[in-house]
Motif scaffolding. Structure first.
Motif, PDB file in Angstrom:
ATOM      1  N   CYS A 163       1.361  -0.152  -5.311  1.00 50.03           N
ATOM      2  CA  CYS A 163       2.643   0.366  -4.825  1.00 50.03           C
ATOM      3  C   CYS A 163       2.681   0.090  -3.326  1.00 50.03           C
ATOM      4  O   CYS A 163       1.982   0.761  -2.556  1.00 50.03           O
ATOM      5  CB  CYS A 163       2.758   1.859  -5.095  1.00 50.03           C
ATOM      6  N   SER A 164       3.479  -0.894  -2.949  1.00 48.26           N
ATOM      7  CA  SER A 164       3.485  -1.323  -1.554  1.00 48.26           C
ATOM      8  C   SER A 164       4.710  -0.750  -0.846  1.00 48.26           C
ATOM      9  O   SER A 164       5.358   0.169  -1.337  1.00 48.26           O
ATOM     10  CB  SER A 164       3.443  -2.851  -1.495  1.00 48.26           C
ATOM     11  N   GLU A 166       8.448  -7.386   3.342  1.00 46.13           N
ATOM     12  CA  GLU A 166       7.136  -7.268   3.983  1.00 46.13           C
ATOM     13  C   GLU A 166       6.022  -7.637   3.005  1.00 46.13           C
ATOM     14  O   GLU A 166       5.098  -8.386   3.330  1.00 46.13           O
ATOM     15  CB  GLU A 166       6.979  -5.817   4.450  1.00 46.13           C
ATOM     16  N   ASP A 167       6.139  -7.144   1.792  1.00 49.05           N
ATOM     17  CA  ASP A 167       5.134  -7.402   0.761  1.00 49.05           C
ATOM     18  C   ASP A 167       5.123  -8.881   0.378  1.00 49.05           C
ATOM     19  O   ASP A 167       4.060  -9.502   0.232  1.00 49.05           O
ATOM     20  CB  ASP A 167       5.440  -6.535  -0.468  1.00 49.05           C
ATOM     21  N   TYR A 168       6.325  -9.434   0.218  1.00 46.68           N
ATOM     22  CA  TYR A 168       6.451 -10.844  -0.180  1.00 46.68           C
ATOM     23  C   TYR A 168       5.851 -11.752   0.892  1.00 46.68           C
ATOM     24  O   TYR A 168       5.087 -12.677   0.594  1.00 46.68           O
ATOM     25  CB  TYR A 168       7.929 -11.167  -0.407  1.00 46.68           C
ATOM     26  N   PHE A 170       3.666 -11.002   3.221  1.00 47.01           N
ATOM     27  CA  PHE A 170       2.222 -10.789   3.328  1.00 47.01           C
ATOM     28  C   PHE A 170       1.474 -11.611   2.270  1.00 47.01           C
ATOM     29  O   PHE A 170       0.521 -12.330   2.581  1.00 47.01           O
ATOM     30  CB  PHE A 170       1.899  -9.298   3.174  1.00 47.01           C
ATOM     31  N   HIS A 171       1.923 -11.526   1.039  1.00 48.34           N
ATOM     32  CA  HIS A 171       1.182 -12.208  -0.022  1.00 48.34           C
ATOM     33  C   HIS A 171       1.400 -13.721  -0.031  1.00 48.34           C
ATOM     34  O   HIS A 171       0.474 -14.482  -0.313  1.00 48.34           O
ATOM     35  CB  HIS A 171       1.542 -11.618  -1.398  1.00 48.34           C
ATOM     36  N   THR A 189       2.995  -6.151  -7.439  1.00 45.95           N
ATOM     37  CA  THR A 189       3.361  -5.011  -6.586  1.00 45.95           C
ATOM     38  C   THR A 189       4.699  -4.406  -6.982  1.00 45.95           C
ATOM     39  O   THR A 189       5.602  -5.096  -7.446  1.00 45.95           O
ATOM     40  CB  THR A 189       3.456  -5.440  -5.104  1.00 45.95           C
ATOM     41  N   PRO A 200       7.283  -2.660  -4.723  1.00 43.21           N
ATOM     42  CA  PRO A 200       7.634  -2.250  -3.356  1.00 43.21           C
ATOM     43  C   PRO A 200       8.474  -0.965  -3.396  1.00 43.21           C
ATOM     44  O   PRO A 200       9.578  -0.939  -3.934  1.00 43.21           O
ATOM     45  CB  PRO A 200       8.464  -3.435  -2.836  1.00 43.21           C
ATOM     46  N   HIS A 218      -3.125  -4.330   4.080  1.00 43.30           N
ATOM     47  CA  HIS A 218      -1.738  -4.707   3.805  1.00 43.30           C
ATOM     48  C   HIS A 218      -0.869  -3.986   4.856  1.00 43.30           C
ATOM     49  O   HIS A 218      -1.248  -2.886   5.307  1.00 43.30           O
ATOM     50  CB  HIS A 218      -1.416  -4.223   2.388  1.00 43.30           C
ATOM     51  N   CYS A 260       1.451  -2.048   4.621  1.00 40.88           N
ATOM     52  CA  CYS A 260       1.759  -0.665   4.251  1.00 40.88           C
ATOM     53  C   CYS A 260       0.512   0.210   4.240  1.00 40.88           C
ATOM     54  O   CYS A 260       0.593   1.398   3.928  1.00 40.88           O
ATOM     55  CB  CYS A 260       2.457  -0.607   2.895  1.00 40.88           C
ATOM     56  N   GLU A 306       4.663   4.693  -2.226  1.00 39.47           N
ATOM     57  CA  GLU A 306       4.145   3.690  -1.293  1.00 39.47           C
ATOM     58  C   GLU A 306       2.739   4.008  -0.818  1.00 39.47           C
ATOM     59  O   GLU A 306       2.461   5.117  -0.378  1.00 39.47           O
ATOM     60  CB  GLU A 306       5.086   3.590  -0.081  1.00 39.47           C
TER      61      GLU A 306
END
Ligand SMILES: [Fe+2]
Length: 330
Positions: free
Chosen positions: A20-21, A26-28, A30-31, A70, A72, A128, A130, A232
């Motif tokens: 759970c990000s 931001e998550d996209y 980062f990965h 994830t 988000p 990460h 988050c 999150e």
């Protein structure tokens, strides 16, 4: 009957890990941009009545044990409480010779990197955006194929999951679960860590490479219980591959027969079939069977992740769904 009873269901390796990000973009970024994983699927969580993205990252085909997925959560406003009784660290495998490259790359991208060592393996630890704990572990003999077209050249790229670290208040109840139910083998201790591996017979002459098949438990008796809800900042669950639906059924019977009755019915997740079990440590584990075709059931292999896939529970509300979800540039 007796023969069937003798064949205990086996966990083979990790299938995916789900976190759970924070924000979707931001998550996209980062990965895909920092860790250089391929976005292999963009869809939404199948459960609940409020849409939440479900983003999948992995190698070219999103094969088992390369997948990080994830939810988000920032749009929902729901925050999780970190603590014990949860998966705390996601370990990803990179070539041992690539650790210096990754240290520089992460630092250049503004991440604080710490060197660590566990069970004789060197790791780079970072977070990460988050706050979730990640590490890259240097492995010399990981034969899994990485994403071939990322920002990072394939010879340096992430191979997939190496292991997970589950925080616990005590080891004993997890030991019973891991060895009697989840078919793991306790192979080593290192300070407050205990390691289990899958797919390995005791006394095997030449054990197969263990990366992608590891669960470490870390003693942290002083911490409060972490959240179990979608929120999150925590790992939601870790999924493990079993051979087929028959093995999945057998695992469910085995779990329930031992008294682990917090085991779900089989759930159709579109790309795989899943059962979930709440482990004595508190962490949620999943036994998973990929559907024939895996990630390619709704997209061609060379178009994976190219378009948002409306999940079946939301098909009758697709316009509402797309209007609700936060924008995602890709
Ligand atoms: Fe899952």
């Amino acid at each position: 009957m007796l023969a069937a009873m003798a064949n205990r269901p086996q966990i083979r390796r990790h299938h995916h890990i789900t976190l759970c990000s924070g924000g979707a973009q931001e998550d996209y970024d980062f990965h895909t941009k920092v860790l250089s994983l391929k976005s292999v699927k963009k869809t939404a969580l199948y459960d609940g009545d409020v849409p939440i993205y479900h983003l999948y990252y992995g190698n070219d085909l999103g094969e088992e044990s390369t997948l990080v997925t994830t939810f988000p959560m920032r749009q929902s406003g729901r925050k999780a409480r970190r603590g014990t009784g949860q998966v705390r660290i996601l370990s990803l495998s990179v070539p041992e010779s690539a650790l210096a490259f990754w240290r520089k790359r992460l630092t250049t991208h503004g991440f604080a990197v710490r060197e660590a060592s566990r069970f004789g393996e060197r790791a780079l630890q970072f977070q990460h955006p988050c706050g979730l704990d990640y590490e890259l572990v240097g492995i010399a003999d990981d034969a899994r194929k990485p994403y071939s077209n990322g920002e990072v050249p394939a010879e340096l790229a992430i191979r997939g999951t190496h292991g997970i670290v589950v925080s616990v208040r005590e080891h004993e109840s997890s030991n019973e679960f891991m060895t009697e139910a989840w078919s793991g083998r306790r192979v080593a201790e290192d300070g407050r860590f205990v390691r289990y591996v899958f797919g390995e017979e005791a006394g095997a002459a030449k054990p197969a490479p263990r990366t992608g098949k590891i669960v470490d438990f870390m003693l942290e008796p002083e911490l409060p219980q972490a959240s179990w809800t979608y929120g999150e900042g925590i790992v939601h669950h870790c999924a493990f591959q079993v051979d087929d639906l028959e093995a999945q059924d057998a695992m469910k019977f085995r779990l329930e027969g031992l008294g682990f009755t917090d085991t779900s019915e089989r759930k159709d997740r579109g790309y795989f079939d899943s059962i979930y079990v709440r482990t004595p440590a508190g962490a949620l584990f999943e036994a998973t069977v990929s559907k024939p075709g895996g990630m390619t059931v709704d997209e061609l292999p060379d178009q994976l992740g190219g378009a948002f896939q409306i999940p079946p529970p939301f098909r009758h509300r697709s316009q509402e769904l797309m209007g609700y979800l936060e924008p995602l540039r890709y």
